[in-house]
Design an enzyme around this catalytic site. Structure first.
Site, PDB file in Angstrom:
ATOM      1  N   GLY A 173       6.301   7.725   6.697  1.00  0.00           N
ATOM      2  CA  GLY A 173       5.570   8.323   5.587  1.00  0.00           C
ATOM      3  C   GLY A 173       6.187   9.583   5.023  1.00  0.00           C
TER       4      GLY A 173
ATOM      5  N   GLY B 137       0.798  -1.222   0.000  1.00  0.00           N
ATOM      6  CA  GLY B 137       0.000   0.000   0.000  1.00  0.00           C
ATOM      7  C   GLY B 137       0.828   1.268   0.000  1.00  0.00           C
TER       8      GLY B 137
ATOM      9  CG  ASP C 183       5.373  -2.881  -4.696  1.00  0.00           C
ATOM     10  OD1 ASP C 183       6.052  -3.892  -4.928  1.00  0.00           O
ATOM     11  OD2 ASP C 183       5.810  -1.899  -4.065  1.00  0.00           O
ATOM     12  CG  ASN C 184       7.907  -0.076  -7.053  1.00  0.00           C
ATOM     13  OD1 ASN C 184       7.081   0.469  -6.328  1.00  0.00           O
ATOM     14  ND2 ASN C 184       9.094  -0.453  -6.618  1.00  0.00           N
TER      15      ASN C 184
ATOM     16  N   GLY D  10       2.550   3.731   1.509  1.00  0.00           N
ATOM     17  CA  GLY D  10       3.113   4.005   2.824  1.00  0.00           C
ATOM     18  C   GLY D  10       3.570   5.427   3.009  1.00  0.00           C
ATOM     19  NE  ARG D  11       8.839   6.517   0.238  1.00  0.00           N
ATOM     20  CZ  ARG D  11       9.965   5.887   0.538  1.00  0.00           C
ATOM     21  NH1 ARG D  11      10.434   5.933   1.754  1.00  0.00           N
ATOM     22  NH2 ARG D  11      10.638   5.220  -0.393  1.00  0.00           N
TER      23      ARG D  11
END
EC number: 2.7.7.-
Length: 524
Positions: free
Chosen positions: A135, A100, A269-270, A102-103
């Site tokens: 974050g 998810g 996720d990227n 995160g930042r």
């Protein structure tokens, strides 16, 4: 600030009912509402004016205090609700479960000139997906992301954009190389812009949990708004959607290979569902041509995400996306066909791309030998990839005497250790140029046309790591002129621009092993 807000994602898809900003597993939802952290003393360092215009911001708005406050996280625009997205992913080849944003915090979506844009802050505080992180982001990584996003766009490589770079006035603790030497660094925020920030990992997380109804909602949403052509006809749209993502991802990675860009952290996720480069972390450009090079210290041993392996990793990631989408179709054939098409198209298009870098506009299968020999010879002695291909455009069979001792003079500046150009190494270069000139003489392309074509695909200026580090060092000292100059250089990477000739140079020796100039970490 007056913008045409159109928050489709949060209005059409289910939200996390828990609105506490606490670290947790989030199920049955695609995002969680979260409010950005209020910075102490935000300051705008740089704005990409083209991106501002893209989303509908005027110069007057960009110069206002409300712009600074909105894009630092200090204020939330009326009628909007910032949120962080839920997704999972495979990291370095292993399933990591829920990850998810995160930042990253999505501020809102806007519509301008019939285009949809999501504006997202990176470094604006913790979210429910931050796990053990804070974050936040630091100036060092934020300068790199801001400059690189725009550099890639002007290179013609599919990418997210960056609207602006700001400092927060706060200090952030970071261990740059994860070696126990943590220190305080200036905090910063970047505003990223893309059609959406939906990733392969959004689909993977839902599929891994068996949340098939929600998986279908997300797929239908993505197709409806971003891949509407996949809904044509009576057949299911999910196979065609996957095929389209494969083709877009292929164009992205071919762009990376063409300009010598190494992403450094190609986790699923990227990977953007739009086939755009996102998440600029430990990236880099090849200095000396080396297919095994990766800029990521975390990947130093395995070198999974090295330059020469990027196409294979995109293919691997696409297989993971296919697995995630499979429950919507329950038939392997559409996915297998799309993956086979990816491989076949890559072979054809990769040959064409590599040949065009040499000015060969009518490639034939036999040209593979010429290209392979070159890529081997480039490694005989450390040879700068960007300089070599750019200088090669000036070489002509009619003007270059291969029997002369100095026949490499037109590309001499590309070599880091020119004293190694002797004996067998020199002979291999002579042999390759003989092959190259023979091939050029078989073509009807004139020298002038060849040069023009080569200079359209071989950039003169790229964002070398040492350039980014000079901008960072200057900015940390309060000097923004280096950021401004480099941003301007990278807006026209294929132009000669002799006033910026100092940036058309090999990596200086002081940068060979300097932190931030050779290998980097994911520390941000």
């Amino acid at each position: 600030m007056r913008l045409d807000f159109d928050d489709r994602f949060r209005k059409e898809l289910p939200a996390d009912p828990n609105e506490e900003n606490s670290r947790r597993q989030v199920s049955g939802a695609l995002f969680s509402y979260v409010t950005p952290r209020v910075p102490t003393a935000p300051k705008v360092l740089h704005v990409a004016r083209e991106v501002a215009e893209l989303v509908g911001l005027t110069e007057q708005q960009v110069a206002s205090d409300s712009f600074r406050d909105l894009f630092s996280g200090k204020q939330v625009a009326a009628g909007t609700r910032p949120y962080a997205m839920a997704y999972g992913g495979h990291q370095f080849g292993s399933w990591a479960g829920q990850l998810g944003d995160g930042r990253a915090i999505n501020l809102f979506e806007v519509r301008h000139r019939d285009q949809q844009w999501t504006l997202q802050l990176k470094g604006a505080g913790a979210t429910p997906y931050s796990r053990m992180g804070d974050g936040l982001a630091v100036l060092r990584s934020s300068v790199r992301e801001h400059l690189c996003s725009e550099a890639m766009f002007h290179l013609g490589v599919p990418t997210s954009r960056s609207l602006c770079l700001l400092t927060t006035g706060d200090e952030v603790m970071r261990d740059v190389m994860y070696d126990g030497h943590a220190a305080m660094e200036p905090g910063a925020v970047v505003c990223r812009v893309a059609p959406s920030f939906i990733r392969f990992g959004n689909f993977e997380l839902l599929s891994s949990r068996g949340e098939i109804e929600l998986l279908k909602k997300l797929a239908d949403y993505t197709i409806r708004h971003f891949y509407p052509d996949c809904r044509d006809g009576e057949t299911e749209p999910y196979g065609k959607f996957f095929q389209a993502v494969c083709q877009r991802s292929l164009q992205m990675v071919l762009g990376w290979q063409r300009v010598g860009f190494v992403h450094g952290v190609m986790n699923t996720d990227n990977m953007s569902i739009h086939g755009e480069t996102i998440d600029y972390g430990p990236y880099g450009w090849l200095e000396g041509y080396d297919p095994d090079w990766t800029p990521n210290t975390t990947d130093r041993a395995q070198r999974r995400y090295r330059y020469g392996n990027q196409v294979e990793i995109v293919f691997w990631n696409l297989i993971k996306l296919a697995n995630a989408l499979y429950p919507l179709v329950e038939e392997a054939e559409p996915f297998e066909a799309a993956l086979e098409e990816f491989q076949n198209d890559f072979r054809t298009q990769d040959l064409a791309m590599r040949a065009r870098k040499l000015g060969i506009l009518d490639p034939e299968p036999s040209d593979e030998a010429l290209l392979t020999v070159l890529e081997t010879t480039l490694q005989e002695t450390e040879t700068d990839m960007t300089l070599f291909y750019r200088l090669l455009a000036n070489v002509s069979p009619d003007r270059m005497d291969l029997q002369a001792d100095d026949f490499l003079a037109p590309v001499y500046e590309a070599f880091y250790q020119p004293d190694e150009l002797v004996g067998e190494v020199l002979q291999r270069w002579r042999d390759w140029f003989e092959m190259y000139f023979y091939r050029l003489n078989q073509s009807t392309t004139s020298d002038q046309q060849r040069r023009q074509e080569m200079n359209q695909v071989n950039p003169k200026y790229v964002l070398r790591n040492y350039m980014a580090q000079l901008a960072i060092d200057a900015a940390e000292g309060g000097d923004l002129s280096v950021i401004e100059e480099i941003a301007e250089v990278l807006r026209q990477p294929y132009s000669e621009n002799p006033q910026y000739e100092k940036w058309f140079a090999k990596r200086p020796e002081w940068a060979r092993h300097k932190v931030g100039c050779s290998m980097l970490s994911c520390s941000s």
